[in-house]
Write a protein that holds these residues in place. Sequence first.
Motif, short mmCIF file in Angstrom:
data_model
loop_
_atom_site.label_atom_id
_atom_site.label_comp_id
_atom_site.label_asym_id
_atom_site.label_seq_id
_atom_site.Cartn_x
_atom_site.Cartn_y
_atom_site.Cartn_z
N THR A 275 0.83 -1.21 0.00
CA THR A 275 0.00 0.00 0.00
C THR A 275 0.86 1.25 0.00
N GLN A 287 -5.33 5.65 2.32
CA GLN A 287 -4.79 4.56 1.50
C GLN A 287 -4.97 4.99 0.05
N THR A 290 -3.04 0.42 -3.96
CA THR A 290 -2.64 -0.87 -3.41
C THR A 290 -2.22 -1.82 -4.53
#
Lengths: 546, 546
Positions: A275, A287, A290
């Motif tokens: 991530t 986030q 990913t």
Amino acid sequence: MGSLKLPTSAFASIPIRSFFHRHQHRRLCLSLKPSASTQSTPKTSTPSPKEKNVINTNNDQKSKPEGTITPRSQDFNAWYLDVIRHAELADYGPVRGTMVIRPYAYAIWEAIQDYLNVKFKETGHSNMYFPQLIPYSFIEKEASHVEGFSPELAVVTIGGGKELEEKLVVRPTSETIVNHMFTQWIDSYRDLPLMVNQWVNVTRWEMRTKPFLRTLEFLWQEGHTAHATPEEAEKEALQMIDVYVKFAYEQAAVPVIVGRKSKVETFAGATRTYTIEAMMGDRKALQAGTSHNLGQNFSIAFGTKFTDESGQKQHVWQTSWAISTRFVGGIIMTHGDDAGLMLPPKLAPIQVVIVPIWKKSEEKVNVLEAAVSVEKVLKTSGIKVKLDDSEQRTPGWKFNFWEMKGVPIRIEIGPRDVSSGTLVVSRRDVPGKQGKVFGISMERSTLESYVKDKLDEIQSSLLEKAEAFRDSNIVDVNSYDELKVAISQGKWARGPWSASETEELKVKEETGATIRCFPFEQPQGTKTCLMTGKPADEVAIFAKSY
Amino acid sequence: MGSLKLPTSAFASIPIRSFFHRHQHRRLCLSLKPSASTQSTPKTSTPSPKEKNVINTNNDQKSKPEGTITPRSQDFNAWYLDVIRHAELADYGPVRGTMVIRPYAYAIWEAIQDYLNVKFKETGHSNMYFPQLIPYSFIEKEASHVEGFSPELAVVTIGGGKELEEKLVVRPTSETIVNHMFTQWIDSYRDLPLMVNQWVNVTRWEMRTKPFLRTLEFLWQEGHTAHATPEEAEKEALQMIDVYVKFAYEQAAVPVIVGRKSKVETFAGATRTYTIEAMMGDRKALQAGTSHNLGQNFSIAFGTKFTDESGQKQHVWQTSWAISTRFVGGIIMTHGDDAGLMLPPKLAPIQVVIVPIWKKSEEKVNVLEAAVSVEKVLKTSGIKVKLDDSEQRTPGWKFNFWEMKGVPIRIEIGPRDVSSGTLVVSRRDVPGKQGKVFGISMERSTLESYVKDKLDEIQSSLLEKAEAFRDSNIVDVNSYDELKVAISQGKWARGPWSASETEELKVKEETGATIRCFPFEQPQGTKTCLMTGKPADEVAIFAKSY
């Protein structure tokens, strides 16, 4: 979902902008009125068609000339929603939680696409398209995948006026359908690696939505690859997270921290998730991208096999990786300030705005002529430039407006500049007179290299500022107490961690923070788990997140 | 749809490729075996990663080295499906009627996007994104729109595990949601024109599907504009159909006929529909792009009003226009021949393929070195080039394979070419020795200009061939009998028409042909309706269509 219930409130037709309006009363009066230093007589005349088409700016500014933005320091959330509204980045759609991406924000997304598409192709991937309707049974094939995604599904039950025999899921992500197709395309080791990507919309029935960060439908790219060995899959997953890291640093000026997710936070169906985590202006983590090593989870579920060089049948090793329109929210929340948006030059739809200034109508011709010629010079140099020659607004109003839209450089040209063959350059990232340089020559090569240098400087400066902010808000902790203090101060806590999932969930419950990642960059030396006091191999970063 | 019925067969999980397989027994044996003139020792070694990644070619060719294509003249439909399969353009998805667009076809779509995006922006449009989920009630607001689209809708009734209060439609087209948003953005004449476009997927529950031409989900761009006057809207609708005409002629080498749709064939919700109609290789017509003058139909339904310069409230005048992945099918069916696909150089993902040829291993090094250097020269010149240096296949096999993939130019380099510093150039569009030129110099500037000229020549030649084919298959008719004869011969019939809608539908019923358009290009002189003998203003073109 088998029995048919009476309608519940999952869909509610919320009045448009009600979410924005809820926050309006909290606003301070940072009004967009002309600054004292410049004026011209405002006239009501038709704006140039060019102005309207480039970004369709002209709604809110006209209907709400008193438009104000809540100071960021006062209410980060209200500030964010104000910026999105005033800079015309997005609007809510008619269905709860959906988002209309307006041209100015979509242009940022296009710049992201342009960069990543080149990198994806350079690293051997081809774009393609998988259908968005997926048989419900597919989702159920991979155990942890169905567990992760089934609460979030939008389901088509009627097609062409008839109830369907099998319900269809509107793609929340495509691993299942990708594997269904890969199974047909992959036969031998010679068909590997198979490396594809698609730019598509995905739908997840999120209950708490926020423009860009979490919406019922969003845009993303999803890469999917299949390999002959676990080593190759791991290398690919790492390669792609590295592409994202470079993109974040070099294009978005967002200094992400790259690392591995904890097991609890790993993607539903992945063996390992890498991530990139970005620190927003309110110090919450986002986030931002990913990359998953899927191992053989999906290939076993879907029977995706190949004959290896020794003639043995094996399941393929896979990866998937994604960046979404969420990143646009990340850019807003990383760089913006009280005046509004601040865009990194490399992704800005408009890098330079030219504001011509005149008082008397006899000055107008010369000023506009110079402005048009400067526009042409910059455009020819490949700079994204906009000349705001509308006569409806004063220069001061325009200064504030384009600052709010986050344009990195403003060029001012007045009658005195025209006579001296020079112009004034203002940097968006350096407020007031400090960011203003007078007397820059209009001569083509001087101007071009000056502006290009400035854009580079701004790009670097945004990154440095964000890095400094990030670093001053990460605290090294060696005990749970220290962790709790750091989190309660709104900071990120970095400390050695080898405790159990139960203890990880306890931290979340008690502090609101989760493990964002085990960063790739690890401190040297022996470590002791902050929770258990037992030996730990790695430090983890804990933070509250979006 | 109000009452809940038991499931019917609208969704059926058809075994993959069953549709293709159904046609396989009809195939002649045009096998992809090496041609006599060239050979090299086939070896089983790993292909270069490059080869695999560019287009993921290597499945069918490996599992089915005997791959054959039904001759076009024998069975056009089987030929089409064979080409799509063998050239790896598309596969069916798991849900009936959905399609996976594979990298080679997707690259054609990307080339279409690249061209049109520039034209759309030049003509003042901005890209943006509207959500794909539309409240069912929206579709019902415009009377003819709901009539046209309701039989084709995919409907989401479950979200996040709950039955929804209001059913949601998966976008079949976006006029309704666009108008819902336009209503909020448009206030005064200063906000007009509002000109946007989006590149998205759309879903229509088609019962009879065919790859690219008609699929349950497809990709397209949809432009949407709002204007202050009917004249401006009409001008925009005409401008955009003209963009499509230029695209078709200049990029796709597809000589479309541009005209106005009859009322019967006008888009559900439009006042006037302009269309480009292309003649496929089987002489059926393909509607390849449309531009609609929507008048005030949607603005009245959605209350999209503006205050004009005199202070009066008025409904806006609108247009919408679209080109879809259907066009890829049109390109296949226009240019392809018995050997497979034939791509116009301007849209070809690979414009030049280089096939190195050697017999002895001591020749290999020099030949490959020359091939790599030629690849580099062409790449640097901006030509899309692929070096097929895999050792699994013979040169002859590669010749057939890349011909089947429609690559416009093949370059052959053998040991003798290397010693003379020359190479051989073969044109895809001129079969056999006629299309082959020996002794082209490898010297950078000579080679570059030679290849570029050839690509231009091929581009023009494809267009000329398609124009000649089209013109020889359009028959001028002056009576219904003549029309019937022309249609029964598989041709297009052009004749004066001023008859009623009933009579138009009668023609469809009796001949299978519909009015494709009233072409913009009209013959001079007085005209008499072929059906009624009454005066007619225009000729119409009748044809069977996809």
